[in-house]
Write an enzyme that holds these catalytic residues in place. Structure first.
Site, PDB file in Angstrom:
ATOM      1  N   GLY A  84       5.813   8.336  -6.675  1.00 31.12           N
ATOM      2  CA  GLY A  84       6.832   7.781  -5.668  1.00 31.12           C
ATOM      3  C   GLY A  84       7.291   6.332  -6.196  1.00 31.12           C
ATOM      4  O   GLY A  84       7.113   5.983  -7.261  1.00 31.12           O
ATOM      5  N   GLY A 132       3.676   4.500  -5.945  1.00 33.37           N
ATOM      6  CA  GLY A 132       2.373   5.040  -6.406  1.00 33.37           C
ATOM      7  C   GLY A 132       2.580   6.734  -6.945  1.00 33.37           C
ATOM      8  O   GLY A 132       3.615   7.143  -7.037  1.00 33.37           O
ATOM      9  N   LYS A 139      -1.350  10.056  -0.477  1.00 37.93           N
ATOM     10  CA  LYS A 139      -0.528   9.091  -1.358  1.00 37.93           C
ATOM     11  C   LYS A 139      -1.262   7.876  -1.579  1.00 37.93           C
ATOM     12  O   LYS A 139      -1.699   7.099  -0.503  1.00 37.93           O
ATOM     13  CB  LYS A 139       0.679   8.745  -0.492  1.00 37.93           C
ATOM     14  CG  LYS A 139       1.942   8.086  -0.927  1.00 37.93           C
ATOM     15  CD  LYS A 139       2.991   7.598  -0.075  1.00 37.93           C
ATOM     16  CE  LYS A 139       3.498   8.724   0.402  1.00 37.93           C
ATOM     17  NZ  LYS A 139       4.800   8.374   0.930  1.00 37.93           N
ATOM     18  N   ASP A 175      16.744   8.999   4.424  1.00 35.12           N
ATOM     19  CA  ASP A 175      16.225   9.348   3.102  1.00 35.12           C
ATOM     20  C   ASP A 175      16.152  11.003   3.140  1.00 35.12           C
ATOM     21  O   ASP A 175      15.221  11.750   2.443  1.00 35.12           O
ATOM     22  CB  ASP A 175      14.957   8.788   2.752  1.00 35.12           C
ATOM     23  CG  ASP A 175      14.693   9.117   1.009  1.00 35.12           C
ATOM     24  OD1 ASP A 175      15.526   9.134   0.382  1.00 35.12           O
ATOM     25  OD2 ASP A 175      13.411   8.813   0.717  1.00 35.12           O
TER      26      ASP A 175
END
Length: 480
Positions: A165, A168, A188, A280
């Site tokens: 990402g 991270g 995540k 997004d």
């Protein structure tokens, strides 16, 4: 000079004039006598040794008076010093002889030990707002959304790496508590330093709030929990085993595209009605659950925005940006429906719509920098895009039915005021005439059955993954 000695210290009284001593003795004798005549006779008939005894008595009186005075001043000075330092007074005896109670100094409410903070904040909302003391600035920035838990990561075993990402990585993990078999989860792990450097703390908190509030929807990813350590932030959500949208299929039958567009539209409309703009929508953020139904993930660019409001933040993935974002104009929820049109065009034709991006680049230096990294399309495609007559690829007119072409035209409308931008408008077009929307909401339309009947499922993940990676290579790391 008079001296007073003891086992531990020595005290020396200051010198005093003999005349003053004599006068003090005379005054003391006169005040203690019964009459003035007796005082006079004592003064007149004083013997030679009397002066010496009187001097001795007066010296003892002088030393005692001076010692008491100095001790009193020292005691007073210590009392002032103790009161200035907020300590308990040295002399706790009041003038009336009663002992005064020492003041109580409680620890400030916002400072508790780490152990007490770990154990006592789960059930009490007031305790949850407390900060852990000592707490670093990097930890305080993410409180109270992200609780501090330095042992939580040990409860999960990393199975494999899933994706990278902006801040991270994402891992597939499995719980190791209790020894019982549990469902896999997606963890995540984000870097605090990168989040702080990009001024994205508020954005991360909004992401957690949105996913927590809206995660119960059937087509949105559910967030299980989130916490922080000194250097990292952790977001734990459900894991969906069938991967990304373009990861398992080489082609999409018309019936499957119709179902997936309807499911994504239901999710987008739910977010918009809740006052959220997604911003997004792309294949990497569209996952498939165990029954091959849609799940939207990654709300990092989502924002609280009421219906009818506008914002101007330049963000998203370039090839899914609506024209109003590229021109720098204020935009609203209609940009999500444009992204849905781009996604539907790719499912139908495996191509992007033709949009002359160079015509929108006069106002933004950032976009100029991003476009330089874009892969150049064939010359004939550029001519088609530059003409401005159509946005749809040429294969649309040859392979798609009129209803599907009408869907793409309505979603890929350049002017947002004329664009299809709600679930209700989508239900009224020809492609969804007599379509069972209630069955779609309740997941009663079997996507797995459509996939098996069309025989389009690719069990080799490397093929579609490599193709998708090749297509997106020129747009890598363009989201911000």
């Amino acid at each position: 000079m008079g001296n007073r000695s003891s086992n531990s210290s020595t005290f020396t009284a200051p010198e005093v004039d003999n005349g003053s001593i004599e006068r003090r003795v005379k005054f003391a004798n006169s005040s203690s006598s019964l009459s003035p005549s007796s005082s006079t006779s004592v003064a007149q008939n004083r013997l030679p040794g009397t002066r010496k005894s009187a001097g001795t008595a007066s010296g003892q009186l002088r030393r005692s008076v001076s010692l008491d005075e100095i001790l009193g001043r020292l005691n007073e000075s210590f009392q002032k010093l103790s009161s200035s330092l907020s300590c308990t007074a040295l002399n706790t005896t009041a003038s009336n002889g009663r002992r005064r109670s020492a003041p109580v100094y409680n620890r400030p409410w916002s400072r508790v030990s780490r152990k007490r903070w770990q154990e006592g904040t789960l059930a009490d909302a007031h305790q949850l707002s407390k900060t852990c003391w000592p707490v670093t600035h990097a930890e305080a920035l993410f409180l109270p959304h992200f609780t501090i838990d330095i042992h939580a990561e040990r409860r999960y075993l990393r199975v494999r790496h899933l994706a990278n990402g902006a801040f991270g990585r994402v891992y597939q993990v499995r719980s190791v508590d209790g020894g019982e078999k549990t469902d896999d989860l997606a963890l995540k792990i984000l870097s605090k330093s990168q989040i702080i450097d990009n001024n994205a703390v508020r954005q991360l908190k909004d992401e957690c709030d949105i996913q927590t509030i809206c995660g119960h929807h059937k087509f949105l990813a559910e967030c299980v929990r989130y916490w922080q350590t000194k250097k990292q932030v952790y977001l734990l959500s459900k894991f969906y085993p069938n991967g990304e949208l373009f990861q398992r299929f080489q082609q999409f039958p018309l019936e499957l595209v119709q179902l997936y567009v309807a499911e994504i539209a239901l999710a987008l409309d739910f977010l918009h009605q809740a006052g959220i703009i997604y911003r997004d929508l792309k294949p990497e953020n569209v996952l498939l659950d165990q029954d091959y139904h849609i799940r939207l993930i990654d709300f990092g660019l989502s924002k609280w925005l009421s219906i009818g409001s506008r914002t101007r933040t330049l963000c998203g993935t370039l090839q899914y940006m609506a024209p109003e974002i590229l021109t720098g104009e204020p935009y609203g929820h209609a940009i999500d429906w444009w992204a849905l049109g781009v996604l539907a065009c790719r499912m139908y034709t495996s191509e992007y719509p033709y949009l002359d991006l160079s015509s929108y680049l006069g106002k933004s230096e950032d976009l100029d920098r991003l476009i330089e990294r874009r892969t150049t399309q064939p010359a004939e495609d550029d001519c088609t895009a530059a003409s401005g007559r159509t946005l749809l690829p040429a294969s649309v007119h040859d392979t798609l039915p009129p209803e599907a072409q009408d869907l793409l035209r309505r979603l890929l409308e350049v002017k947002p005021q004329y664009r299809l931008r709600s679930e209700l408008q989508l239900q009224r077009i020809g492609l969804y005439k007599n379509y069972n929307w209630d069955a779609v909401r309740n997941k009663q339309v079997s996507a797995k059955q459509i996939i098996e009947s069309a025989n389009i499922l690719d069990t080799n993940e490397s093929g579609p993954r490599a193709i998708s990676a090749l297509v997106e290579k020129s747009f890598e790391n363009l989201t911000w």
